[in-house]
Design a protein around this motif. Structure first.
Motif, mmCIF file in Angstrom:
data_model
loop_
_atom_site.group_PDB
_atom_site.id
_atom_site.type_symbol
_atom_site.label_atom_id
_atom_site.label_comp_id
_atom_site.label_asym_id
_atom_site.label_seq_id
_atom_site.Cartn_x
_atom_site.Cartn_y
_atom_site.Cartn_z
ATOM 1 N N THR A 510 -91.522 -102.660 -54.399
ATOM 2 C CA THR A 510 -90.529 -101.604 -54.191
ATOM 3 C C THR A 510 -90.741 -100.986 -52.822
ATOM 4 N N GLU A 512 -90.871 -97.290 -50.724
ATOM 5 C CA GLU A 512 -90.913 -95.825 -50.635
ATOM 6 C C GLU A 512 -90.430 -95.406 -49.255
ATOM 7 N N ARG A 513 -89.657 -94.307 -49.210
ATOM 8 C CA ARG A 513 -89.083 -93.840 -47.957
ATOM 9 C C ARG A 513 -89.514 -92.406 -47.693
ATOM 10 N N ARG A 602 -86.377 -96.202 -55.094
ATOM 11 C CA ARG A 602 -87.399 -97.154 -54.619
ATOM 12 C C ARG A 602 -86.970 -98.598 -54.847
#
Length: 897
Positions: A510, A512-513, A602
């Motif tokens: 996934t 993450e930002r 995500r």
């Protein structure tokens, strides 16, 4: 008379054995003056003259006691006029339609003379009433036939002389003035002509050899050979020649063609053919140019009856533009890999393997040497698929499919790969259905399924293909879905179906930002490891069928019109899955002092994307219409009226989102087709109508278009297209021949299966339709004109209209056609072209001409204008054994390095 019969029959056995091959060389034996004929048709020799000559030569007294011979079969002999035994001359005469049969061997001639004293047999033709030499000898064994002018055979020495023998060996028709049998497998011939022409006495061309060695079913080895065309000697000759005669494929060299091109003088498409076995072969080809450019190609065909068949090809090119050291020097390499495999349906009913591969350099079809297919050049997409499927019978049935797929855009050079894709499905289960009888009602019709799709997908570019970087951004995921549904009748006329679906998605990583104020950009962190999300939805639909009939009377031309309507209403609920969404803070670009919260999931950027966040509750409407008519049949003997379709499947559909805050009604979609010619021509149309208006920025607003000063509906898009193919066979009741997709080179390469962009051409410029006249009935062949002129025409029309943002643009509008006509027997011309109404220009055009020259085939293809302007001319022998004997000239299309 009885003592002569065994020698007579023994002589016939050797005669017939020899006649199967009928090839030899002249021997020095002048006891009987049977001389070779100098003309192709031997002069007549009356029976009386032959008899007198034999009597003059018969000076040896014969003994009344002969050696006994052993016969293995019954001898049958007949003659129309007479069969005469001469004890004094010790000869037997069969005259007029004489015939002798022994086992599977047969000899037929006008006159057959058996000389027991010399142990020799003579067979001749005879003169007819007008003095023509007729009833020439015909020797037959099994499927082999030999037709000489005359023959002489001595069974003591087992040698024979045959004059003007005519026989067929493999693809060759051979005629020799004098033939000598040396032994069972070797024959020598003098003054021989051999050709693939059907008429060996008057061929379009032939090879003339003074002396040859002939081994039946194997080879012809000759001395000096000259090629004659229309009985005119040509400078084409060889000091010696070797011609294989086997019907089986044999290995051998491929003669290259000579030429001059932008890469310099060249030898093109020379190599070697390997006949590996009866099931597989291999062809290796190469080309070399004087500026250093070269090409390599390997291709193979394989097949096993009732099992599978396929072919594979790999081509590599290294091309140099100009010369090293010059400012315009450049180089490039390109490749192309093709593989097609199909399995016979009867090979294994429960499993199947298939392949259709076409991948390589994006610029290959634009810049490749010998690539003259217009359809391949215009195709922007290369695609491949290799799949294996397996069915596991039982209750429930399990279906497994494993595939590898490839898609490549040749313009953007973007490549998408799926290595591999796994699909597993289970057939429907009805857990509450009765053990026997039909399922009735809501409860008994409850059913469920299970589906799994797992995939490893990679997106890369042409420059990184087959490199380690290609696997760095691979995305792996799987989706499990379990649909649960049921259906039942309501009030006898309404069909109701309802169901729900559960879906679980697995991913391997996934994203993450977060916002980094230092670089003023969003930072994406990859989190490796298993993760999953789960979704579900609900749906229901209700529909029925309504019939309306209007009768006009049986005495009318249109007796009745029927209208069939199928209305349907559906309801769908898609929940919003907010729990799979997070937020991060960033400076508001419009107000730097404030903080903006940005939502993200995500699962954005994973293989199957993020689940939907917005809740939707929508109602869908659709109405399908079909109009049919009963009309009076033009056939006066018909007892029932004829049924025709006026409008087929005209559908109207839209949906209304009750959970939306604005723009709740989706555009109204219209689709339908108008049959013009039954099973031949349907005009397909479609369009989208929007009730909402546009603002000054050409964006949809929550205001009706009619309230904004416009019409009730805005036509945002529309399309009309049709294709029509017809030919002379439609008026003659002929059957259309379905083309094998595996043999269609342009279609295999991703192009169109039809010839609207022109027929595909081989590397030597030959049209892939090698013999369009094969199997066609020869009518009026000796005339310039044919009262039945075969022809075929294909038309295609397409128009696309776009007006979603007031552009009012016709994005595509063209009409294309392809046609072929046989102007005279064995003369065919064709054209593929069209007109682009948007750009006011002619679409890619090809003019072609083909001429069947009996033993030869001539073709000419010309692209008169455009970026692919070129022409190809080829004339060659049709027989595959001599396909390298050809003349070709070409102007290659321009290529960009």
């Amino acid at each position: 008379m009885q003592t002569n019969i065994p020698n007579t029959l023994f002589c016939l056995v050797f005669t017939l054995f020899f006649s199967v091959v009928s090839h030899a060389q002249e021997i020095e034996d002048k006891s009987i003056p049977v001389r070779p004929e100098r003309d192709s048709i031997a002069p007549a020799m009356p029976a009386q003259e032959i008899t007198e000559q034999l009597e003059q030569q018969d000076t040896v007294k014969t003994d009344s006691i002969k050696k006994s011979q052993f016969l293995t079969d019954v001898v049958q002999y007949t003659a129309k006029d007479y069969m005469r035994l001469s004890p004094k001359q010790n000869k037997m005469y069969l005259y007029n339609e004489a015939k002798i049969v022994y086992g599977d061997m047969t000899i037929e001639a006008g006159l057959i003379i058996i000389d027991n004293a010399r142990n020799e047999v003579y067979a001749y033709g005879i003169e007819d009433s007008i003095g023509d030499y007729t009833q020439k000898p015909i020797f037959t064994q099994a499927q082999r036939k030999v037709e000489p002018d005359s023959i002489r055979f001595n069974f003591d020495t087992e040698r024979a002389l045959v004059y003007n023998s005519r026989t067929q060996e493999a693809d060759f028709n051979v005629k020799g003035m004098v033939t000598k049998r040396e032994n069972d497998s070797v024959y020598f011939m003098k003054n021989v002509r051999f050709t693939t022409s059907e008429d060996v006495d008057d061929p379009e061309y032939y090879f003339y050899a003074r002396r040859i060695k002939f081994v039946p079913d194997k080879k012809i080895v000759s001395g000096l050979v000259n090629m004659y065309i229309a009985d005119v000697p040509t400078p084409l000759g060889l000091p010696f020649g070797y011609f294989p005669l086997t019907d089986e494929e044999t290995s051998g060299f491929i003669i290259p063609s000579f030429g001059d091109s932008q890469y310099g003088y060249n030898l093109q498409n020379g190599g070697y053919y390997f006949a590996i076995s009866d099931y597989v072969d291999l062809l290796t080809l190469g080309s070399y140019f004087t500026n250093g450019s070269y090409t390599l190609e390997f291709s193979s065909n394989y097949a096993k009856r009732y099992k599978y068949r396929g072919n594979a090809r790999v081509r590599y090119e290294k091309l140099f533009n100009s010369e090293r050291g010059f400012p315009d020097f450049s180089e490039r390499s390109s490749y192309n890999i093709q593989w097609s495999h199909s399995q016979d349906a009867k090979a294994n009913p429960s499993s199947r393997f298939s392949a259709s591969v076409n991948l390589g350099s994006s610029e290959y079809y634009a810049e490749s040497i010998n690539q003259a297919n217009q359809g391949n050049f215009l195709n922007n997409t290369l695609s491949s698929s290799v799949s294996y499927s397996k069915t596991f019978p039982g209750e429930p049935q399990i279906n497994l499919n494993l595939a590898a797929r490839h898609s490549q855009n040749t313009r953007t050079q973007q490549i998408s790969l799926s290595l591999p894709t796994l699909q597993l499905s289970m057939s429907r289960i009805f857990p509450f259905a009765p053990a026997g009888g039909a399922k009735k009602g809501l409860f008994q019709n409850i059913n469920l399924q299970y589906n799994l799709r797992a995939e490893n997908q990679m997106n890369t570019t042409d420059s990184l293909f087959f490199k380690p970087e290609m696997f760095q951004d691979a995305r792996l995921g799987a989706q499990h879905s379990i649909p649960l549904a049921t259906n039942f009748k309501l009030f006898k006329f309404l069909s109701v179906s309802t169901g729900t679906s559960y879906q679980e998605t697995w991913v391997s990583k996934t994203f993450e930002r977060s916002y980094d104020p230092v670089i003023d950009d969003v930072v994406v962190d990859t989190i490796n490891g298993f993760d999953a999300y789960r979704t579900y939805n609900f749906n229901a639909s209700i529909g029925t069928t309504v019939y309306g009939i209007k009768n006009f009377g049986k005495d009318k031309k249109i007796q009745a019109i029927r209208h069939v309507m199928r209305p349907s209403v559906s309801y769908n609920i898609n929940p919003g899955f907010d729990r799979y969404y997070d937020t991060y803070e960033r400076d508001d670009p419009t107000t730097p002092e404030q903080i903006e919260l940005v939502d993200y999931s995500r699962f954005d950027g994973t293989l199957y994307g993020a689940p939907g966040r917005q809740f939707s509750s929508s109602v869908g409407f659709s109405l399908s219409n079909t109009f049919e008519a009963k009309v009076r049949d033009k056939d006066s003997t018909a007892t029932e009226p004829k049924k025709i379709t006026l409008l087929n499947n005209f559908s109207i559909s839209t949906s209304y989102n009750m959970a939306g805050d604005s723009l709740k009604l989706s555009p109204i979609a219209l689709r339908g087709s108008i049959p013009i010619v039954k099973n031949k021509l349907d005009i397909n149309f479609g369009g989208n109508l929007d009730i909402y208006a546009l603002n000054n920025n050409n964006r949809r607003i929550d205001k009706l278009n009619i309230e904004n000063g416009g019409s009730l509906f805005r036509l945002t898009s529309g399309t009309v297209n049709f294709g029509y193919a017809f030919s002379s066979k439609d008026f003659e009741g002929g059957d259309e021949v379905e083309e094998d997709e595996l043999e269609n080179e342009t279609f295999r390469n991703g192009g169109r299966q039809d010839d609207l962009f022109g027929k595909g051409m081989g590397q030597d410029g030959e049209l892939f339709e090698e013999d369009p006249f094969e199997g066609r009935e020869e009518e009026n062949e000796s005339s310039w004109y044919n009262y039945k002129i075969p022809w075929d025409v294909r038309l295609a029309y397409s128009m696309n209209y776009t007006n979603s943002a007031r552009q009012n643009d016709i994005s595509a509008h063209s009409i294309m056609f392809n046609g072929n006509v046989e102007l005279a027997p064995k003369w065919q011309v064709g054209v593929s072209s069209g007109y682009d109404l948007v750009n006011n220009g002619v679409t890619p055009t090809q003019l072609r001409f083909q001429r069947d020259l009996n033993s030869w085939m001539m073709s000419f293809a010309w692209t008169p204008f455009g970026p692919r302007k070129s022409w190809n001319f080829l004339i060659r022998i049709k027989a595959n054994v001599l396909s390298d004997i050809k003349y070709e000239q070409r102007r290659a299309p321009d290529r960009q390095l």
